[in-house]
Write an enzyme that holds these catalytic residues in place. Sequence first.
Site, PDB file in Angstrom:
ATOM      1  CD  GLU A 310      -2.882  -1.210   0.189  1.00 45.02           C
ATOM      2  OE1 GLU A 310      -3.158  -0.299  -0.418  1.00 45.02           O
ATOM      3  OE2 GLU A 310      -2.970  -2.054  -1.021  1.00 45.02           O
ATOM      4  CG  ASP A 397       2.680  -6.339  -5.797  1.00 41.23           C
ATOM      5  OD1 ASP A 397       2.475  -6.701  -5.744  1.00 41.23           O
ATOM      6  OD2 ASP A 397       2.109  -8.132  -7.037  1.00 41.23           O
TER       7      ASP A 397
HETATM    8 ZN   LIG Z   1      -2.083  -2.630  -4.687  1.00 41.90          ZN
END
Ligand SMILES: [Zn+2]
Length: 450
Positions: A310, A397
């Site tokens: 996030e 990621d």
């Molecule tokens: Zn995401």
Amino acid sequence: MWGAGQTHLAFLVQSTFTTASPTHEFLPELMALLPFAIIALVLILARAIGESWLSRLNQRYVQAHADEVPSAFREMVDQPTYRRSVNYTLAKSRFGEVVTLFDAVLLIGLLFSGVLPWAFGKFMAAFGTSVLPMAGFLFATGVASSIVGLPFAWYAQFKLEDRFGFNTTTVKTWVLDRLKGFLLAVLLGFPLLALVLKLIEWTGPNWWIWAAAVVIAFQLLLLLIAPAVIMPLFNKFTPLPEGSLRERLFALAQRTEFPTRSIEVMDGSKRSGHSNAFFTGFGRFRKIVLFDTLVAQLAESELESVLAHEIGHCKKRHVVKLLGVSIAGVLTGFAAVAWLARQQWFYCTFGFEYHAGFAAANVVPAMLLFALLAGTIGFWFSPLVHIWSRRFEYEADAFARATMGDAQPLVQALRKLTVRNLSNLTPHPLYSGFYYSHPTLLERERALEE
Ligand SMILES: [Zn+2]
């Protein structure tokens, strides 16, 4: 006789039920409008058929892999759970097909039966054509359309989600949610609508730029106040309790130079067993929110990796970029409405009287028709939007992997969440292209393990 009230296609439909008016006099004008009506009809049908076809394609693809857990997932999911995810996917797809069909039939009915110009005429006769009643008309059509959708929302929550053990919403919560949503629409949506219509009269030809600016400013304000004012109306937020998890997450925020005042836990379990994490607000208003379901499902290192993902969205400036796109979208939308509001053929095709000039009542039909039709064109652009949003997910990621120094916590978190949410492990690539804003689990794992 272009401007006359009855020179429109809807009249053709009506006139088959009434013999009072001489249809033949209007036929030449009607024929001239036919191509536009056919284009609108083809667009609506193309979307409905496209969606149904994609759904069937995906169902067949899922069923073809249904008997055995695909080898890539064998260590993370057992046979009965996998079977349940297949059934959940199929049940949702079939329900989606019903909704698609219903929406298309309803839209065609609304556009070509003449009911909209009829209701608009009645409304003007009863309440006048000034800004407030015009905003009232748009608001009422919005409310009517959400009421039509209520039975589907009810079924999805209390039948479909319930059957697979996800529903934790009580009837009371569900009803209260709707009432609160309606109240917010009255308090925030209606005044905004009235202001936008007032701007047409105040600013004339360039009204759409002013209207877009006001709507964008309103959206920014909403983003700012939502965490403090609106979200607490629906959920309870409690600070993450003292302990190793809290220390770990604050250390991560510090390490990544992500200023945050609080990390809070939201009672997502009040409505659903699904889990999520997000952050809201800007700058010093920012807060990180974890669903209680997420905290219950993941280990500490996995939660840390989800939060790192996030934070990655923020660090890679995805939030700002998304905001930029949303601003461009609002501007384009208003530009389209302003243009359509000057097209006589557009009004006449759907049975509205056309009047030139910058008055609220002259633009309201264009707004309504645009709102009804925008999705039929927008749908075909969703793969492009998703290519873009998936790139963001890969970047977030990668950021999480770099921050954690290891891809494994995030891989484990993604696997657990995928299994817990009974996500479709084997979506058809074309289907996921149209509907998935995130890459599939396999795609994300591959990218993380590169
Ligand atoms: Zn995401």
